[in-house]
Design a protein around this motif. Structure first.
Motif, mmCIF file in Angstrom:
data_model
loop_
_atom_site.group_PDB
_atom_site.id
_atom_site.type_symbol
_atom_site.label_atom_id
_atom_site.label_comp_id
_atom_site.label_asym_id
_atom_site.label_seq_id
_atom_site.Cartn_x
_atom_site.Cartn_y
_atom_site.Cartn_z
ATOM 1 N N GLN A 180 16.092 -5.244 4.583
ATOM 2 C CA GLN A 180 16.961 -4.742 3.518
ATOM 3 C C GLN A 180 16.484 -5.231 2.152
ATOM 4 O OE1 GLN A 180 20.961 -6.372 3.022
ATOM 5 N NE2 GLN A 180 21.779 -4.284 3.139
ATOM 6 N N GLN A 181 16.072 -6.497 2.065
ATOM 7 C CA GLN A 181 15.596 -7.038 0.795
ATOM 8 C C GLN A 181 14.280 -6.376 0.390
ATOM 9 O OE1 GLN A 181 15.628 -11.388 0.962
ATOM 10 N NE2 GLN A 181 17.481 -11.322 2.215
ATOM 11 N N ARG A 182 13.411 -6.115 1.372
ATOM 12 C CA ARG A 182 12.180 -5.393 1.058
ATOM 13 C C ARG A 182 12.493 -3.981 0.566
ATOM 14 N NH1 ARG A 182 7.153 -6.200 5.275
ATOM 15 N NH2 ARG A 182 6.750 -8.399 4.857
ATOM 16 N N ALA A 183 13.441 -3.327 1.215
ATOM 17 C CA ALA A 183 13.797 -1.964 0.818
ATOM 18 C C ALA A 183 14.323 -1.931 -0.613
ATOM 19 C CB ALA A 183 14.838 -1.387 1.773
ATOM 20 N N THR A 184 15.037 -2.981 -1.013
ATOM 21 C CA THR A 184 15.524 -3.057 -2.392
ATOM 22 C C THR A 184 14.353 -3.123 -3.368
ATOM 23 O OG1 THR A 184 17.511 -4.217 -1.625
ATOM 24 C CG2 THR A 184 17.020 -4.322 -3.981
ATOM 25 N N ARG A 185 13.334 -3.895 -3.032
ATOM 26 C CA ARG A 185 12.143 -3.965 -3.898
ATOM 27 C C ARG A 185 11.404 -2.631 -3.909
ATOM 28 N NH1 ARG A 185 11.883 -9.152 -1.379
ATOM 29 N NH2 ARG A 185 10.269 -8.452 0.089
ATOM 30 N N TRP A 186 11.313 -1.988 -2.750
ATOM 31 C CA TRP A 186 10.670 -0.662 -2.697
ATOM 32 C C TRP A 186 11.414 0.327 -3.586
ATOM 33 C CZ3 TRP A 186 10.590 -0.800 3.372
ATOM 34 C CH2 TRP A 186 9.604 -1.708 3.793
ATOM 35 N N ALA A 187 12.755 0.261 -3.562
ATOM 36 C CA ALA A 187 13.559 1.177 -4.380
ATOM 37 C C ALA A 187 13.311 0.933 -5.866
ATOM 38 C CB ALA A 187 15.037 1.006 -4.058
ATOM 39 N N GLN A 188 13.173 -0.334 -6.266
ATOM 40 C CA GLN A 188 12.914 -0.635 -7.677
ATOM 41 C C GLN A 188 11.588 -0.029 -8.131
ATOM 42 O OE1 GLN A 188 13.836 -4.985 -6.957
ATOM 43 N NE2 GLN A 188 14.660 -4.814 -9.031
ATOM 44 N N ARG A 189 10.570 -0.096 -7.262
ATOM 45 C CA ARG A 189 9.274 0.475 -7.625
ATOM 46 C C ARG A 189 9.318 2.000 -7.641
ATOM 47 N NH1 ARG A 189 6.185 -3.455 -3.347
ATOM 48 N NH2 ARG A 189 6.574 -5.425 -4.450
ATOM 49 N N ALA A 190 10.014 2.580 -6.666
ATOM 50 C CA ALA A 190 10.090 4.041 -6.605
ATOM 51 C C ALA A 190 10.933 4.610 -7.738
ATOM 52 C CB ALA A 190 10.674 4.474 -5.255
ATOM 53 N N LEU A 191 11.867 3.818 -8.256
ATOM 54 C CA LEU A 191 12.759 4.308 -9.308
ATOM 55 C C LEU A 191 11.971 4.690 -10.558
ATOM 56 C CD1 LEU A 191 15.663 4.769 -10.319
ATOM 57 C CD2 LEU A 191 15.678 2.374 -11.069
ATOM 58 N N LEU A 192 11.002 3.865 -10.925
ATOM 59 C CA LEU A 192 10.218 4.161 -12.121
ATOM 60 C C LEU A 192 9.425 5.452 -11.936
ATOM 61 C CD1 LEU A 192 9.110 3.438 -14.892
ATOM 62 C CD2 LEU A 192 7.383 2.006 -13.754
ATOM 63 N N GLY A 193 8.761 5.596 -10.784
ATOM 64 C CA GLY A 193 7.996 6.810 -10.526
ATOM 65 C C GLY A 193 8.865 8.045 -10.488
ATOM 66 N N THR A 194 10.041 7.920 -9.881
ATOM 67 C CA THR A 194 10.965 9.055 -9.809
ATOM 68 C C THR A 194 11.453 9.451 -11.192
ATOM 69 O OG1 THR A 194 11.697 8.343 -7.613
ATOM 70 C CG2 THR A 194 13.092 9.921 -8.774
ATOM 71 N N GLY A 195 11.797 8.453 -11.998
ATOM 72 C CA GLY A 195 12.279 8.737 -13.348
ATOM 73 C C GLY A 195 11.223 9.419 -14.206
ATOM 74 N N LEU A 196 9.989 8.923 -14.127
ATOM 75 C CA LEU A 196 8.908 9.544 -14.890
ATOM 76 C C LEU A 196 8.652 10.972 -14.411
ATOM 77 C CD1 LEU A 196 6.384 6.566 -15.141
ATOM 78 C CD2 LEU A 196 7.830 7.488 -16.966
ATOM 79 N N ALA A 197 8.716 11.174 -13.092
ATOM 80 C CA ALA A 197 8.463 12.508 -12.547
ATOM 81 C C ALA A 197 9.557 13.486 -12.947
ATOM 82 C CB ALA A 197 8.358 12.435 -11.030
ATOM 83 N N VAL A 198 10.818 13.058 -12.871
ATOM 84 C CA VAL A 198 11.925 13.935 -13.265
ATOM 85 C C VAL A 198 11.810 14.304 -14.736
ATOM 86 C CG1 VAL A 198 14.423 14.038 -13.617
ATOM 87 C CG2 VAL A 198 13.517 13.156 -11.464
ATOM 88 N N ALA A 199 11.479 13.322 -15.568
ATOM 89 C CA ALA A 199 11.332 13.602 -16.999
ATOM 90 C C ALA A 199 10.174 14.561 -17.252
ATOM 91 C CB ALA A 199 11.108 12.295 -17.756
ATOM 92 N N ALA A 200 9.047 14.338 -16.565
ATOM 93 C CA ALA A 200 7.881 15.189 -16.772
ATOM 94 C C ALA A 200 8.146 16.619 -16.326
ATOM 95 C CB ALA A 200 6.675 14.614 -16.034
ATOM 96 N N VAL A 201 8.768 16.779 -15.153
ATOM 97 C CA VAL A 201 9.062 18.126 -14.656
ATOM 98 C C VAL A 201 10.094 18.812 -15.544
ATOM 99 C CG1 VAL A 201 10.044 19.420 -12.724
ATOM 100 C CG2 VAL A 201 8.410 17.587 -12.281
ATOM 101 N N SER A 202 11.077 18.042 -16.031
ATOM 102 C CA SER A 202 12.107 18.614 -16.903
ATOM 103 C C SER A 202 11.504 19.122 -18.209
ATOM 104 C CB SER A 202 13.188 17.568 -17.201
ATOM 105 O OG SER A 202 13.833 17.159 -16.009
ATOM 106 N N ILE A 203 10.495 18.425 -18.699
ATOM 107 C CA ILE A 203 9.837 18.855 -19.934
ATOM 108 C C ILE A 203 8.880 20.014 -19.680
ATOM 109 C CG2 ILE A 203 8.210 18.138 -21.742
ATOM 110 C CD1 ILE A 203 9.423 15.303 -21.464
#
Length: 336
Positions: A180-203
């Motif tokens: 569970q603690q590892r998954a939390t760290r994985w989520a933190q790393r994926a959050l940045l990539g997801t946010g950048l991708a959503v912003a890029a696709v939205s633009i």
């Protein structure tokens, strides 16, 4: 009511619901598959156990969505699958590889199991990227050229990052302890990539289509649609703030609000899907066909609707039942 007017709208809605359910439900188990190599041997078993009762049934929604496209919008089906032949073939290859690996990893001898784990992860990654490329190609109206294909590859990377975030959120909710603690760290790393991708696709999406740009950036539509990106941004901020705090709580042995990352990510998916649906509607092939031009005859749609009225509640019913029965934390994998 004019059946020729409203029946295509109903079927477009049913198809959208099916694809949305697929993105959320199969999205998290594809994300878990992509994350599989990052866990230890025992953690991989728990990761597989967390999706074991659900992953196969989750793919039913994809079958339903494509089936509705075929029978309700046959002209669009021919164009879309013809244009997306290669990524569809790669997606099916990935899904087949996942299915084979899931079953064979159980029966394989210990020294063969890492290979099947790698095959499951590779199949998950291939399916996720292929689906994102399909989305990108669809949003550009299957335009030729390097720019259109670059946008499609961007969408592939973005959707994969979103699936990883969904998968990490699922593991946070379904597991305990070190995983569970590892998954939390994985989520933190994926959050940045997801946010950048959503912003890029939205633009990039309105830049790729002047019609879509007009729908979003003319008044008063712009003001009415403004809550979608604002709420999405709020959910990203919520995840960015809450994930470190959840990690601290988990380290102290407290598991409250473990559902929050998954729920917030589902909210982002819902808002993104709503924005894409608004951008596309009423066209089913951008720049070529509307839902009314592509629809089957009204008489045929009535017959299909009767079938959908039977099939859809059945799928919803067994999906809800499965999640109710297997709710709670995933336990050690056992085939006895």
């Amino acid at each position: 009511m004019n059946a020729e007017l409203w029946l295509p709208v109903i079927f477009a809605g049913l198809m959208a619901i099916s694809l949305l359910a697929y993105v959320i439900l199969d999205g998290y188990d594809l994300g878990v598959g992509v994350l599989l190599p990052l866990g230890s041997d025992s953690q991989r078993d728990t990761m597989i156990a967390s999706i074991g009762p659900f992953w196969d049934a989750n793919e039913t929604w994809l079958v339903l969505g494509v089936g509705l496209l075929l029978v309700a919008f046959p002209m669009a089906h021919g164009i879309i699958l013809g244009e997306l032949y290669l990524p569809v073939a790669l997606m099916l290859l990935g899904l087949i590889l996942r299915g084979v690996a899931f079953d064979f990893r159980v029966k394989a001898q210990a020294h063969h199991q890492p290979a099947w784990n790698a095959a499951f992860a590779a199949g998950s990654l291939l399916a996720a990227i292929s689906q994102g490329v399909m989305l990108g190609r669809y949003l550009t109206g299957f335009a030729p050229g390097a720019a259109a294909w670059g946008f499609a590859l961007l969408a592939g990377a973005g959707l994969t990052a979103g699936y990883v975030l969904l998968g990490a959120g699922w593991l946070i909710m379904k597991t305990e302890g070190e995983l569970q603690q590892r998954a939390t760290r994985w989520a933190q790393r994926a959050l940045l990539g997801t946010g950048l991708a959503v912003a890029a696709v939205s633009i990039a999406t309105p830049l790729a289509s002047s019609r879509i740009a007009a729908k979003w950036f003319t008044l008063p539509d712009f003001l009415l649609l403004l809550p979608l990106p604002l709420i999405s941004l709020a959910l990203f901020v919520l995840l960015a703030v809450s994930l470190p705090r959840l990690a601290a709580r988990q380290a102290a042995g407290r598991d409250s609000f473990c559902w929050l990352p998954f729920a917030a990510t589902v909210g982002i998916v819902l808002l993104s899907f709503w924005g894409l649906a608004y951008s596309v509607f009423p066209e089913i092939v951008i720049g070529r066909l509307s839902i009314w031009q592509a629809a089957s005859d009204a008489e045929a749609l009535w017959v299909i609707l009767i079938g959908a009225a039977v099939v859809l509640p059945a799928i919803i019913g067994y999906t809800v039942f499965a999640y109710r029965v297997f709710w709670g934390k995933a336990r050690d994998l056992s085939y006895s």
